[in-house]
Design a protein around this motif. Structure first.
Motif, short mmCIF file in Angstrom:
data_model
loop_
_atom_site.label_atom_id
_atom_site.label_comp_id
_atom_site.label_asym_id
_atom_site.label_seq_id
_atom_site.Cartn_x
_atom_site.Cartn_y
_atom_site.Cartn_z
N HIS A 1 76.02 67.14 12.60
CA HIS A 1 76.12 68.60 13.46
C HIS A 1 74.95 68.90 14.35
O HIS A 1 74.96 69.84 14.88
N LEU B 1 77.17 76.77 13.25
CA LEU B 1 78.43 76.82 13.61
C LEU B 1 79.38 75.92 12.37
O LEU B 1 80.49 76.58 12.22
N ALA B 2 79.13 74.76 12.05
CA ALA B 2 79.51 73.99 11.02
C ALA B 2 79.55 74.99 9.74
O ALA B 2 80.55 74.93 9.02
N ALA C 1 79.35 78.04 9.33
CA ALA C 1 80.21 79.36 9.65
C ALA C 1 81.82 78.93 9.27
O ALA C 1 82.51 79.59 8.76
N LYS C 2 82.02 77.63 9.89
CA LYS C 2 83.49 77.29 9.88
C LYS C 2 83.85 77.07 8.42
O LYS C 2 84.93 76.96 8.04
N GLN C 3 82.91 76.25 7.95
CA GLN C 3 83.15 75.82 6.31
C GLN C 3 83.53 77.00 5.63
O GLN C 3 84.42 76.96 4.62
N GLY D 1 84.32 79.98 6.44
CA GLY D 1 85.36 81.00 7.09
C GLY D 1 84.68 82.22 7.27
O GLY D 1 85.49 83.34 7.06
N ALA E 1 82.74 84.86 10.52
CA ALA E 1 82.41 84.82 11.79
C ALA E 1 80.76 84.92 12.01
O ALA E 1 80.13 85.29 11.00
N PRO E 2 80.12 84.12 12.90
CA PRO E 2 78.88 83.87 13.07
C PRO E 2 78.23 85.40 13.06
O PRO E 2 77.03 85.24 12.72
N ALA F 1 74.06 80.64 18.35
CA ALA F 1 75.45 80.44 17.24
C ALA F 1 76.10 81.85 17.15
O ALA F 1 77.09 82.04 16.86
#
Length: 229
Positions: A153, A163-164, A166-168, A170, A172-173, A192
């Protein structure tokens, strides 16, 4: 805005920087020079570490740099070693460096998880020593996400690790807080789109961190009060 998750830097944030990395620097330098203190001291200067006083300069590459960046600085001083050998030795010494928790981590992290928060770690250290340090503290399993500079990352101050996370999970940043002891951490958090907390358990002083943080706290133990929980 409701905070749903927190991602922490490791060194200087979860763990006191000086207590860990002074021992690492001394151990690595003496090992790599076969105990030649004069040579070790000269090479220590290149990475901003004074072997005699056992202190880092505020500008040391070790404070916020990655092991790859430290390797590049050290490589010209070790012509007898390949970069791969040097990198491996740096990480081996990092894995066995003593860890001083900034606060009792297990109880602190349990408190945060009790609030329903998701937790992560984003470090510019390599992933292997990071996992070893968290295992030693008995808290690895309390994190939903752990990324080192070699986890795919990128590294701070870029926001890829954050950001990874946040994505993992679910989330929002803007509902996540980045906590760190260096401007690299805070720059990454801002990039981010996260809230940022600076802590003073690293090498930076409040004046360094305040312009880039929503708040600067003495240590992570003050976070629950800041959250109002």
């Amino acid at each position: 805005m409701t905070i749903e998750a927190i991602i922490f830097d490791k060194d200087g944030t979860l763990f006191d920087f000086a207590a860990t990395w002074v021992a690492w620097a001394e151990g690595f330098l003496l090992r790599a020079t076969d105990g030649d203190r004069a040579r070790a001291a000269r090479i220590g200067d290149a990475i901003g570490f004074d072997l005699e006083t056992r202190e880092f300069s505020p500008e040391s590459i070790v404070i916020a740099g990655t092991p790859v960046e430290v390797t590049e600085v050290l490589a010209p001083h070790f012509p007898e070693m390949s970069r791969e050998e040097l990198f491996r030795m740096l990480n081996e010494e990092a894995e066995i460096a003593p860890q001083a928790e900034a606060v009792p981590l297990a109880a602190f992290l349990e408190q945060l998880k009790g609030f329903g928060l998701r937790l992560g770690v984003a470090t510019n250290d390599a992933e292997s020593p990071a996992l070893a340090h968290l295992d030693e503290a008995g808290v690895r399993g309390m994190f939903d996400f752990i990324a080192g500079c070699d986890s795919g990352h990128g590294a701070k101050p870029a926001p890829g690790q954050l950001l990874a996370f946040a994505k993992q999970i679910g989330v929002a940043p803007e509902r996540i807080v980045m906590v760190g002891d260096s401007t690299h951490d805070l720059f990454a958090g801002r990039a981010a789109g996260m809230k940022t907390i600076g802590v003073l358990t690293g090498m930076a002083v409040e004046g360094d961190l305040a312009p880039h943080a929503d708040v600067v706290l003495p240590d992570i133990g003050h976070i629950p009060a800041w959250l109002g929980r």
